[in-house]
Design an enzyme around this catalytic site. Sequence first.
Site, mmCIF file in Angstrom:
data_model
loop_
_atom_site.group_PDB
_atom_site.id
_atom_site.type_symbol
_atom_site.label_atom_id
_atom_site.label_comp_id
_atom_site.label_asym_id
_atom_site.label_seq_id
_atom_site.Cartn_x
_atom_site.Cartn_y
_atom_site.Cartn_z
ATOM 1 N N ASP A 192 -4.998 -0.468 -6.474
ATOM 2 C CA ASP A 192 -5.444 -0.836 -5.252
ATOM 3 C C ASP A 192 -6.727 -1.450 -5.467
ATOM 4 O O ASP A 192 -7.574 -0.656 -5.172
ATOM 5 C CB ASP A 192 -5.140 0.113 -4.282
ATOM 6 N N GLN A 226 -1.480 3.415 -5.448
ATOM 7 C CA GLN A 226 -3.006 3.577 -5.180
ATOM 8 C C GLN A 226 -3.658 3.536 -6.481
ATOM 9 O O GLN A 226 -5.049 2.985 -6.363
ATOM 10 C CB GLN A 226 -3.110 5.111 -4.782
ATOM 11 N N ARG A 247 0.952 -1.224 0.053
ATOM 12 C CA ARG A 247 -0.057 0.009 -0.063
ATOM 13 C C ARG A 247 0.755 1.207 -0.074
ATOM 14 O O ARG A 247 0.927 2.181 1.015
ATOM 15 C CB ARG A 247 -0.921 -0.086 1.170
ATOM 16 N N SER A 292 -8.904 -1.170 -2.170
ATOM 17 C CA SER A 292 -9.440 0.335 -1.843
ATOM 18 C C SER A 292 -10.783 0.405 -2.732
ATOM 19 O O SER A 292 -11.897 0.847 -2.333
ATOM 20 C CB SER A 292 -8.562 1.506 -2.095
ATOM 21 N N TYR A 334 -1.903 -0.519 8.400
ATOM 22 C CA TYR A 334 -3.200 -1.460 8.684
ATOM 23 C C TYR A 334 -3.166 -1.788 10.170
ATOM 24 O O TYR A 334 -2.273 -1.580 10.841
ATOM 25 C CB TYR A 334 -2.809 -3.047 8.094
HETATM 26 P P1 NAD Z 1 -8.844 -3.414 6.551
HETATM 27 O O1 NAD Z 1 -10.024 -3.552 5.626
HETATM 28 O O2 NAD Z 1 -7.873 -4.342 6.726
HETATM 29 O O3 NAD Z 1 -9.467 -3.158 7.874
HETATM 30 C C1 NAD Z 1 -10.740 -2.179 8.096
HETATM 31 C C2 NAD Z 1 -10.365 -1.356 9.445
HETATM 32 O O4 NAD Z 1 -10.647 -1.936 10.511
HETATM 33 C C3 NAD Z 1 -9.248 -0.558 9.658
HETATM 34 O O5 NAD Z 1 -9.035 0.759 9.572
HETATM 35 C C4 NAD Z 1 -8.614 -1.199 10.876
HETATM 36 O O6 NAD Z 1 -7.695 -0.382 11.714
HETATM 37 C C5 NAD Z 1 -9.720 -1.570 11.594
HETATM 38 N N1 NAD Z 1 -9.679 -2.533 12.566
HETATM 39 C C6 NAD Z 1 -8.860 -3.795 12.572
HETATM 40 N N2 NAD Z 1 -9.117 -4.259 14.041
HETATM 41 C C7 NAD Z 1 -9.946 -3.645 14.550
HETATM 42 C C8 NAD Z 1 -10.598 -3.608 15.746
HETATM 43 N N3 NAD Z 1 -10.089 -4.686 16.547
HETATM 44 N N4 NAD Z 1 -11.285 -2.856 16.342
HETATM 45 C C9 NAD Z 1 -11.933 -1.756 15.583
HETATM 46 N N5 NAD Z 1 -11.145 -1.367 14.015
HETATM 47 C C10 NAD Z 1 -10.421 -2.310 13.834
HETATM 48 O O7 NAD Z 1 -8.069 -1.936 5.968
HETATM 49 P P2 NAD Z 1 -8.382 -0.863 4.675
HETATM 50 O O8 NAD Z 1 -9.717 -0.356 5.072
HETATM 51 O O9 NAD Z 1 -8.150 -1.596 3.534
HETATM 52 O O10 NAD Z 1 -7.216 0.245 5.002
HETATM 53 C C11 NAD Z 1 -6.633 0.595 6.166
HETATM 54 C C12 NAD Z 1 -5.710 1.806 6.024
HETATM 55 O O11 NAD Z 1 -4.650 1.498 5.215
HETATM 56 C C13 NAD Z 1 -6.436 2.952 5.252
HETATM 57 O O12 NAD Z 1 -7.059 3.622 6.289
HETATM 58 C C14 NAD Z 1 -5.274 3.765 5.001
HETATM 59 O O13 NAD Z 1 -4.689 4.405 5.874
HETATM 60 C C15 NAD Z 1 -4.370 2.710 4.444
HETATM 61 N N6 NAD Z 1 -4.296 2.533 3.013
HETATM 62 C C16 NAD Z 1 -3.054 3.055 2.307
HETATM 63 C C17 NAD Z 1 -2.883 2.931 0.948
HETATM 64 C C18 NAD Z 1 -2.148 3.448 0.365
HETATM 65 O O14 NAD Z 1 -1.340 4.387 0.622
HETATM 66 N N7 NAD Z 1 -1.763 2.890 -1.112
HETATM 67 C C19 NAD Z 1 -4.203 2.388 0.312
HETATM 68 C C20 NAD Z 1 -5.358 1.941 0.998
HETATM 69 C C21 NAD Z 1 -5.378 2.150 2.455
#
Ligand code: NAD
Length: 375
Positions: free
Chosen positions: A128, A125, A120, A131, A226
């Site tokens: 992805d 991006q 990520r 996302s 993550y």
């Molecule tokens: P994900 O689907 O793995 O998880 C969803 C959410 O669940 C996350 O925000 C995580 O913190 C939360 N979570 C995990 N355990 C938990 C718990 N016990 N209680 C409550 N919440 C909990 O994650 P996602 O949505 O695919 O992405 C997470 C982060 O990754 C994004 O918010 C962003 O910061 C980052 N990201 C970066 C890029 C990039 O730079 N290319 C792209 C996508 C996402």
Amino acid sequence: MTVGILKESQGENRVVMLPETVAELVRMKTDVLIEKGAGERAYALDSDYEQVGAKVVSVQDLVTVSDIILSINPPEKDNLIKMKEGQIIIAVLNPFFNPELVKELAVKKITSFSLELLPRATRAQSMDILSSQATIAGYKAALDAANNLPGFMQMFMSAAGTIKPAKVLVLGAGIAGLQAIATAKRLGAVVEAFDVRSATGEEVRSLGAKFIEVEGARDESSAGGYAVEQSEEYNQRQQQTVHNHAVKSSIIICTAQIPGKKAPVLIRKETVEQMIPGAVIIDLAASAGGNCELTKNNEVVMHNRVKIIGRSDYPSDMPVDASRMFGKNVLNFVQLIIDGEGNLNLNFDDDLVKGTCLTHNNEIMNQMVKDAINN
Ligand code: NAD
């Protein structure tokens, strides 16, 4: 270089690329084959693909002739059997939950790229798929929750009295969670959200929702944005906090996940039993075990007048835009491994190519998957 687009199996409405994206692939000097009927459930006909320069073929021809095979879901067993050494497959292979498939790909010396392994990084991006598809899942989850709620989402003032807006609790404020918050807000609900990553607080508040904090979470910068697994002590405090908010909510949208691991259980049976009659829980983490103890993947469970909908496949309900976004992500990834003359250029010095590669030359290339399979 010949690129083949597989038809997804029954139950999946998306196609890995719509004709508009295939047109761009054709411009990259590649021959594009498409399995007969592949786009139909996403409203794209074989003739639409032919118009942009693709050739419609049988699955047998596609699997034997293509150098690169594209699909959304892992190939069916029948197709995998026909694949041969050196062929490339790009799909969402779900390796942590499909160890047999990973081993077979390695034994057959198929080069596989599993799109959910894409690092990520900022440069990644545009590729992805997690996302783009999570955006759709969050949006659809909020709409489905509203549809299943036996009441209004927004405040309603009428001659028959005033109806309070629905209270929505979103667990996990990543991509899907933030989109669910934004959609529920637009429908007029009062929204609160919780995440273990404190960095999400600002994003939640910027959407007009309240952020619920449980202090003391493990937050590791090495996890690449993550979440990581939490201690038992933290989990118990968290379940209590979630409980206090859950029993006052008429909708809970669960999105909390940890890559490669079972989803954390945040809602216990006892909590569900104290929720408002008619409340709806949408569990997007269902395919990874669910955030609610009572969730069953791809099923609707009624427990004590609470409806628990376990679904991780909402993008399939919106196949046109989901395929549009997915296809664009895949096209951007394919551009990393095909040069300007339409020739294959597998550069494992590129972090994105290396990080996404699941198997190559008899080997499982991703260390996390390798460890998970060997343990
Ligand atoms: P994900 O689907 O793995 O998880 C969803 C959410 O669940 C996350 O925000 C995580 O913190 C939360 N979570 C995990 N355990 C938990 C718990 N016990 N209680 C409550 N919440 C909990 O994650 P996602 O949505 O695919 O992405 C997470 C982060 O990754 C994004 O918010 C962003 O910061 C980052 N990201 C970066 C890029 C990039 O730079 N290319 C792209 C996508 C996402």
